[in-house]
Design a protein around this motif. Structure first.
Motif, mmCIF file in Angstrom:
data_model
loop_
_atom_site.group_PDB
_atom_site.id
_atom_site.type_symbol
_atom_site.label_atom_id
_atom_site.label_comp_id
_atom_site.label_asym_id
_atom_site.label_seq_id
_atom_site.Cartn_x
_atom_site.Cartn_y
_atom_site.Cartn_z
ATOM 1 N N GLN A 25 5.637 -9.483 2.051
ATOM 2 C CA GLN A 25 5.829 -8.057 1.811
ATOM 3 C C GLN A 25 7.231 -7.759 1.283
ATOM 4 O O GLN A 25 7.407 -6.857 0.476
ATOM 5 C CB GLN A 25 5.611 -7.253 3.090
ATOM 6 C CG GLN A 25 4.176 -6.982 3.402
ATOM 7 C CD GLN A 25 4.049 -6.058 4.597
ATOM 8 O OE1 GLN A 25 4.499 -6.380 5.694
ATOM 9 N NE2 GLN A 25 3.428 -4.925 4.381
ATOM 10 N N GLN A 31 2.478 -15.512 -2.865
ATOM 11 C CA GLN A 31 1.237 -15.611 -2.109
ATOM 12 C C GLN A 31 0.954 -17.058 -1.732
ATOM 13 O O GLN A 31 0.549 -17.349 -0.606
ATOM 14 C CB GLN A 31 0.057 -15.084 -2.922
ATOM 15 C CG GLN A 31 -0.029 -13.603 -3.015
ATOM 16 C CD GLN A 31 -1.218 -13.162 -3.849
ATOM 17 O OE1 GLN A 31 -2.009 -13.979 -4.313
ATOM 18 N NE2 GLN A 31 -1.339 -11.862 -4.040
ATOM 19 N N ALA A 50 -5.960 -8.284 3.732
ATOM 20 C CA ALA A 50 -6.947 -7.207 3.698
ATOM 21 C C ALA A 50 -7.263 -6.710 5.112
ATOM 22 O O ALA A 50 -7.333 -5.491 5.342
ATOM 23 C CB ALA A 50 -8.219 -7.674 2.996
ATOM 24 N N LYS A 53 -4.708 -4.493 6.265
ATOM 25 C CA LYS A 53 -4.528 -3.346 5.366
ATOM 26 C C LYS A 53 -3.171 -3.387 4.660
ATOM 27 O O LYS A 53 -2.446 -2.395 4.583
ATOM 28 C CB LYS A 53 -4.721 -2.038 6.118
ATOM 29 C CG LYS A 53 -6.133 -1.861 6.651
ATOM 30 C CD LYS A 53 -6.296 -0.555 7.363
ATOM 31 C CE LYS A 53 -7.691 -0.261 7.823
ATOM 32 N NZ LYS A 53 -8.495 -1.240 8.398
ATOM 33 N N ILE A 54 -2.842 -4.573 4.154
ATOM 34 C CA ILE A 54 -1.595 -4.796 3.427
ATOM 35 C C ILE A 54 -1.945 -5.044 1.971
ATOM 36 O O ILE A 54 -2.875 -5.791 1.664
ATOM 37 C CB ILE A 54 -0.834 -6.001 4.025
ATOM 38 C CG1 ILE A 54 -0.420 -5.668 5.455
ATOM 39 C CG2 ILE A 54 0.365 -6.371 3.169
ATOM 40 C CD1 ILE A 54 0.092 -6.839 6.232
ATOM 41 N N ASP A 55 -1.206 -4.394 1.074
ATOM 42 C CA ASP A 55 -1.460 -4.566 -0.350
ATOM 43 C C ASP A 55 -1.372 -6.038 -0.726
ATOM 44 O O ASP A 55 -0.437 -6.736 -0.343
ATOM 45 C CB ASP A 55 -0.443 -3.782 -1.186
ATOM 46 C CG ASP A 55 -0.673 -2.281 -1.116
ATOM 47 O OD1 ASP A 55 -1.817 -1.869 -0.859
ATOM 48 O OD2 ASP A 55 0.289 -1.532 -1.325
ATOM 49 N N VAL A 56 -2.350 -6.464 -1.500
ATOM 50 C CA VAL A 56 -2.404 -7.855 -1.937
ATOM 51 C C VAL A 56 -1.333 -8.124 -2.980
ATOM 52 O O VAL A 56 -0.728 -9.191 -3.000
ATOM 53 C CB VAL A 56 -3.806 -8.183 -2.491
ATOM 54 C CG1 VAL A 56 -3.837 -9.551 -3.129
ATOM 55 C CG2 VAL A 56 -4.838 -8.069 -1.388
ATOM 56 N N ASN A 58 2.253 -7.250 -4.527
ATOM 57 C CA ASN A 58 3.552 -6.661 -4.264
ATOM 58 C C ASN A 58 4.143 -6.185 -5.580
ATOM 59 O O ASN A 58 4.486 -6.996 -6.432
ATOM 60 C CB ASN A 58 4.476 -7.727 -3.653
ATOM 61 C CG ASN A 58 4.945 -7.361 -2.292
ATOM 62 O OD1 ASN A 58 4.785 -6.239 -1.849
ATOM 63 N ND2 ASN A 58 5.531 -8.320 -1.609
#
Length: 71
Positions: A25, A31, A50, A53-56, A58
């Motif tokens: 993050q 990744q 997912a 609930k974290i954006d894939v 950045n």
């Protein structure tokens, strides 16, 4: 460990995943590297993001704006 009622191995796995997500993050690791830190393959790491609930992806909005300004 006792407050989450996890076996030591599960606690270590959770901590590795938490660290990987945190560093990912912040944009400090990719990744691929985050998946390695978490002890997962990339697909499973993305599934973990997912679930949390974290954006894939950045995306730094300033960088994106500079790219858009360049046309």
């Amino acid at each position: 460990m006792s407050s989450r009622r996890l076996a030591p191995e599960e606690f270590v796995q959770d901590m590795r995943l938490a660290a990987a997500i945190y560093w990912y993050q912040k944009g400090e690791i990719s990744q691929e590297k985050a998946a390695q830190v978490a002890g997962l393959n990339r697909r499973d790491f993305l599934a973990s993001l997912a679930r949390e609930k974290i954006d894939v992806f950045n995306v730094d909005l300033k960088d994106l704006q500079r790219e858009l300004d360049r046309g």
